[in-house]
Design an enzyme around this catalytic site. Structure first.
Site, PDB file in Angstrom:
ATOM      1  N   GLU D  74       0.825  -1.203   0.000  1.00 20.21           N
ATOM      2  CA  GLU D  74       0.000   0.000   0.000  1.00 20.21           C
ATOM      3  C   GLU D  74       0.861   1.254   0.000  1.00 20.21           C
ATOM      4  O   GLU D  74       0.544   2.249  -0.661  1.00 20.21           O
ATOM      5  CB  GLU D  74      -0.906   0.020   1.253  1.00 20.21           C
ATOM      6  CG  GLU D  74      -1.871  -1.148   1.359  1.00 20.21           C
ATOM      7  CD  GLU D  74      -1.286  -2.325   2.156  1.00 20.21           C
ATOM      8  OE1 GLU D  74      -0.072  -2.616   1.997  1.00 20.21           O
ATOM      9  OE2 GLU D  74      -2.038  -2.931   2.924  1.00 20.21           O
ATOM     10  N   CYS D 110       0.241   1.187   7.396  1.00 17.10           N
ATOM     11  CA  CYS D 110      -0.280   1.580   6.080  1.00 17.10           C
ATOM     12  C   CYS D 110      -1.569   2.387   6.221  1.00 17.10           C
ATOM     13  O   CYS D 110      -1.785   3.345   5.480  1.00 17.10           O
ATOM     14  CB  CYS D 110      -0.514   0.350   5.219  1.00 17.10           C
ATOM     15  SG  CYS D 110       1.052  -0.335   4.630  1.00 17.10           S
TER      16      CYS D 110
END
Ligand SMILES: [Zn+2]
Ligand SMILES: [Zn+2]
Ligand SMILES: [Zn+2]
Ligand SMILES: [Zn+2]
Lengths: 169, 169, 169, 169
Positions: D74, D110
């Protein structure tokens, strides 16, 4: 969350110490870059400490000239705790405090770090400058978490990837 | 590096404790993912400890299901030290140990984290499984380092960027 | 380092592009917290690019309100490169630039990240605001590095730890 | 969440591409340590891309011998996006995929990194090995988030800390 005079299982006396200790911890923060002092406190279950050691472990943020290399109060406190012999099941509550009137929550990275050692019901108290707080459980702060049980063993992953290659070939 | 029976200013007795403590620290490593246990020990200058507290602070690696969220032994030890009130100038030597026969050095991220609190001449001893070591100074492990003095104040950066915009306009 | 008009194997024309591209990359830095813009450029070996794609991949720093969660220019560039299919052996030289008159080096964390994909002889050019530079190889910036070959397989570590337990028992 | 045949504003056709691209991205994951391949895809609002460029940016995890130095799919995808000129407001949906039958969520780090660039209503689709999914918004995955608006300016923090010192003195 409140039951028998306890908040998430934490007594008023314990909450008082949790609050005082994480506010106190801010003093040792090393944050020349952000000036944003954060303190953290970890309340241990009585069973996981010997009578002489204190039932609270604290931390503060430690920044670095290369910002991504610094670390947060919560992770410093938890690192110290793990190295002192504590582990999943040792922690009864977490406290976090800042210099703000607003309530500040742990960043996502700290939520993930804590997740490894906190059961999902453990409460995290967020104290403002004056000691007022809001509280959420580990699960509420990191829903659908990627916890230790989520990472599959290498052997299983190897098998999946070999199956996939076989299909393509 | 060796002078008057000292190695980078560290006596044989101190080196012995530094070695023992970082090998001992490995036992509390939380590393279910890599199985790579690392211990770290920080030797304090005597002046920076009160007589009752021990002159050594230790750490071990603490991993996470999300690998990038975990932390290394050296950073856990240094985080604990800073929160205990130590700072730039408090550290006389660093020790690191692993389960290998080979000598393992601190990763680059730890070198950067340590750089904030170690003078460039501070020695870092890398012990193998049996306690044999190689040693390098902070400066040797992170030459041309991006230290705390390198990050310019925001005001200066703002000025440079405004000058640049003016040139373009 | 200079031979046949090449600096560490990099031609004057290549160096010119490396410099321009990493200075240009600074413009897209997201750094509202430090205001410290950094650009990075990765020069690919011609063999590792198709004729149509550009031989340079760039990056800039991307900060976060939680400082440790942000990332540096060098890691953004290298992440983009790996996801584009490049790997160990693909990179001929690295460039880094800032808004300073002084030369700034990659932080230790970036040196470690780069180490996974750069051979030890790959040059890293550090450009100042005006495009002047100093240059060091990967090995010079991260001596005695903890590279991919250093982490032993889990099986080996398991064996060492079982031996140790057996000794104690 | 479903309205007019859209899921959180994403059409079936867009969802299909989001899914395919993040499953495809797993192929370039560099994960020799965990063997846990993760792919990520970012769907851009049409307005934020020129007609020729693709409306999807992808990423995969890039690990490191020093586990904490690696990065996730991500963050690689979002780093590439920011450096390509996208920003808060550019992203319509995020996709994440793994090799598991189970649905895996982004790690806390993330979630924090994404938070800087995603509005709270942006959906994050978690695809399993076969392309089935569950979906949560940014806000659902990181409730009470420590976002960019939470970090107070240095000037304000300085004032608070000076007031506090004055009180003590
Ligand atoms: Zn944090
Ligand atoms: Zn390290
Ligand atoms: Zn860096
Ligand atoms: Zn992640």
């Amino acid at each position: 969350a409140e039951q028998n005079g306890l908040i998430h299982g934490v007594s008023a006396a314990e909450l008082q110490v949790l609050c005082e200790k994480c506010i106190e911890a801010k003093v040792v923060a090393y944050c020349p870059y952000s000036l944003f002092r954060v303190g953290a406190s970890l309340l241990l279950h009585t069973s996981s400490t010997s009578s002489s050691s204190p039932p609270i472990i604290t931390g503060a943020n430690v920044e670095n000239a290369s910002y991504p290399v610094g670390t947060c109060a919560e992770r410093v406190a938890m690192g110290t705790a793990i190295v002192s012999g504590h582990k999943l099941g040792s922690f009864k509550a977490i406290g976090v405090s800042t210099d703000m009137d607003d309530f500040c929550s742990p960043c996502g990275m700290c939520r993930q770090f804590l997740r490894e050692f906190l059961e999902l019901h453990v409460p995290i108290f967020m104290f403002n400058r004056e000691g007022k707080f809001i509280v959420r459980t580990m699960e509420e702060l990191l829903p659908l978490s990627f916890g230790p049980n989520k990472l599959p063993p290498r052997e299983e992953l190897k098998k999946v990837q070999e199956e996939e290659k076989a299909k393509i070939a």
